[in-house]
Design a protein around this motif. Sequence first.
Motif, PDB file in Angstrom:
ATOM      1  N   VAL B 188      29.282   8.351 -42.154  1.00 22.19           N
ATOM      2  CA  VAL B 188      29.505   7.783 -40.828  1.00 22.19           C
ATOM      3  C   VAL B 188      28.358   8.094 -39.861  1.00 22.19           C
ATOM      4  O   VAL B 188      27.980   7.271 -39.042  1.00 22.19           O
ATOM      5  N   GLU B 189      27.798   9.302 -39.958  1.00 22.89           N
ATOM      6  CA  GLU B 189      26.744   9.662 -39.015  1.00 22.89           C
ATOM      7  C   GLU B 189      25.355   9.305 -39.550  1.00 22.89           C
ATOM      8  O   GLU B 189      24.531   8.745 -38.851  1.00 22.89           O
ATOM      9  N   LEU B 190      25.128   9.670 -40.830  1.00 23.59           N
ATOM     10  CA  LEU B 190      23.778   9.515 -41.379  1.00 23.59           C
ATOM     11  C   LEU B 190      23.485   8.088 -41.835  1.00 23.59           C
ATOM     12  O   LEU B 190      22.486   7.481 -41.437  1.00 23.59           O
ATOM     13  N   PRO B 192      24.478   4.907 -41.303  1.00 24.47           N
ATOM     14  CA  PRO B 192      24.115   3.767 -40.453  1.00 24.47           C
ATOM     15  C   PRO B 192      22.710   3.879 -39.864  1.00 24.47           C
ATOM     16  O   PRO B 192      22.087   2.877 -39.562  1.00 24.47           O
ATOM     17  N   ASN B 193      22.224   5.118 -39.727  1.00 22.07           N
ATOM     18  CA  ASN B 193      20.899   5.292 -39.156  1.00 22.07           C
ATOM     19  C   ASN B 193      19.803   5.320 -40.208  1.00 22.07           C
ATOM     20  O   ASN B 193      18.623   5.293 -39.885  1.00 22.07           O
ATOM     21  N   GLN B 196      18.385   1.061 -42.903  1.00 21.72           N
ATOM     22  CA  GLN B 196      17.398  -0.024 -42.790  1.00 21.72           C
ATOM     23  C   GLN B 196      16.345  -0.014 -43.898  1.00 21.72           C
ATOM     24  O   GLN B 196      16.129  -1.041 -44.537  1.00 21.72           O
TER      25      GLN B 196
END
Lengths: 686, 281
Positions: B188-190, B192-193, B196
């Motif tokens: 959830v935290e890592l 999505p960031n 890419q």
Amino acid sequence: MAGPILSLDDVSISFKTINGKVRAVRHVSLEVRRGECYALIGESGSGKSTLAFASMGYLPANGSIDSGRILFNGEDITGYNHAQLEKLRGKHVGMVFQNPHTAANPCYTIGEQLTEGIIYHEGISRAEAEERALAMLEAINIPDPKRILERYPHQISGGQKQRITIAQALLSHPDLIIMDEPTTALDVTTEIQFLRLLEDIRSRMDVAILYITHDMGIVARLADRVGVIYAGSLVEEGSRETMFRHPAHPYTQGLMHSIPSIEMDRKHKGYSMPGLLPNLISLPPGCAFAPRCSVAGECCSSLPEVRLIPSEDGVEHRVFCHHAGAPLSFATGTVEECVCHDEEGVACSEPLLEVRNLKKYYEHSTFTDRLLRRAPRCVYALDDVSFSIMPGETLGVVGESGCGKSTLGKTILRLTEATGGSIFYKGEDITHKHSQSLCKSIQIVFQSPDSSLNPRHSLYTILSRPLLLHGIASGRAELEKRCFRLLDMVSLPRTYLYRKPHQLSGGEKQRVAIARAFAVHPSFVVCDEVTSALDVSVQASIINLLQDLQREFQTSYLFISHDLSAVREISQRIAVMYLGRLVEVGSTDQVFQPPYHPYTKALLSSISLPCIPQPHQSILLEGQIPSPANPPSGCRFRTRCYRTQCEACASVQPDMVFRDGHGLACHLDRAVLEADTPVFPESFLS
Amino acid sequence: MSCIRTVFSTLRRYPSAMVGSVLVSILLIVAIFAPFIAPHDPLKLNPRERFAPPSVEHVMGTDEYGRDVFSRIILGTRTSLGIGLSVTLVCAVAGGLIGLTSGYLGGRADELIMRAMDILMAFPGILFALLILSMLGSSIVNVIVAISITGIPKTARVARSSCLNVRGEEFIEAAKARGERTWYILLVELLPNAVQPIIVEASIKVGFVILTASSLSFLGLGTQPPTPDWGLIIGSAREYIFEAPMLIVWPILAIAFTTISFNLLGDGLRDILDPRELGRV
């Protein structure tokens, strides 16, 4: 009569972005005269850097100068081509950037980078250029200049790097140096050395300085004239004395009042300016400051004309305001001390958190080290740190960067495992304990709100997660209600709940981070440099918020900061750290008055205050802060100590000796330290 | 609606992404509606019309059995895209998770996982795939398995490095301080960031996988005849290169077109998803 070296005549600059045209600078006219130091001040995003850099032809590809003329030595440079600009920048203008760590190319030695410019622009030989670089380094008192020239940027310290960039800027004997917040990345003790150097340079060389900053203390030390810029327009300009004693524009007055300062009465809350910088894409017509201004009237919907106000020293004082000089009130409420009581109404006497001989060593061993069975290299980040915090109390921790203050916060939160010593929370040893209930009681707010909020999550996700995790609330409706209450608590509008962090300003983001920490009603919060990344105009409001929350929830804070003024405002007690050890602990008044630890005194005296003249003498610390991997023997501060030392200083680590709850770790006789002169006059510390 | 409009306005500003996504959409449409687009049955033999030159009836002529080459190329899109997309999906999910976990855990676990990946990477990809296929036998599923195994290490490396960039951010520390479990922080935290670069790598990988799959078919270890497959067509056309040189050119053009389409899309995605650009979108 000194003529202008740089003069801007009705300059407007805009950037094309996909959201529209950002009008970063609007109709600014000002001039920098030969040999003077002109300070340009304003909040971040006000266009001060854009203006300064554009005046040297530095504009990103999407930026353009819409109108006006930029005259350098009487010549309009707006029409200059690339080659002409190159010559101008190389020969006549020097630049000093904010971050010395990225300003130098790590692939080349300092010597190569210093000489590159003059070899190219003046066509002199390498030997000749090196000779000049050497002479320049000697002139600005850099120790061992020959060796420095052979070194690479990573081999010298930040303070030294910033001095090298000054040397680089000065080498071509420019008429003007543009400095963009050159001390923001430096510690106070390094900053004061840098400012001294600037004073020295100005007394010996005929060079004008355009100094961009938001630090009023530095302005008070250095500037001849000051220009204040707000939302892209110049709002006020005058001599340093006029601007500090009789600021006329409501914005300047607000800015002056919002600086957390040593001289401020601690019983009063800090003043914080209401509102935000306007959106530069859709600016309201008329005065851009009007929406935040308390005296704004109907006339403010038209652009204010320049007004000349007679000044005592005869320097032109220009103000762009319809109500210039109108009396304003900056009165604020008083701060109530937070005293904790137990259920029977008796004041608490047991410490909430106690740290005993806490140690944190970072061990580092390479593969070859292990192969050869060499002892791992140790970085002594924390060494024998002991203190306690009462319920509802704030302990400020100050020190230079790298002294271990952030490690202290992280170790207490057990984000890193302590190497030795113990942490007690409500009498229970929690050094190696990890439990949900502890996570609920002990929280942290970080320095940079950009990094501490997940950019992909909405505020709802950010705020509801701790509630959900610790079983405080569940179900969409209840969570939403709770989140609304959290937003109310930190004075953010409820409509923000489904926004993402990047849609908020820095101060607002920090409020969200605080709300997240307080969502679980912690009894202890570590505030790690919470105000450092924020503009002066919002710092006070964040400190006020923390104080209000403290009273409401009876929370204790560990307030880590390098900003002594902020620490003084919020803390009941202060701990001073140097190279992983505490050197002084005491109540705020005790720390700010003698007896001082020599290091504390040096720290305090390095502060630049926003008053003229500076009320105190600065002590310059010699040398660099030693590496925590290889600390000096005996007293860690001895290599930079300016007092006469005894034999014990070099061999024995001084113990913390307490008197009336005021601890000092110094071998010098207490009586000698007590006889020390105060850094600030009595009248200052009310 | 507004979502679609955002996508279009974004694409307009990045020409390579625009061209790439149009070409990839064409490919997908062709793959989905292949039986309706193909004018003939790709498997139907017609010995009387061997090596017919391009004509109105047979746009790309016929092959050694008189089958319509155009229909075979159109149907071949399905096999190629099918293999390409499924391998990429497997790589992105498996490699992504391995890389993220490895980067987040750090220390010994990281060391162990990454060295294992290095060992996999040390084999030349096609050789390794050949090895796996000769052990498992040739089938489309096995081709997917074989190419996936050779492709995972690269994705894992990309995922790991992007995870290392995010790991130091303070919101990760804040999550730890809050008492979050490892899986929550990871997903959830890592994720999505850090996702890419994985997406970009995946979109470029599609073209590469199609090339590898075609090479395997060409060598006779991938899809088996008479399935219409570009690599297979090249393989069999090789024997008749002097009699019917155009027979080998058509599938090569198809492979080149597909690879370029996905590479353009990947390049464009990299520009769009660049964190520095995110604020502007």
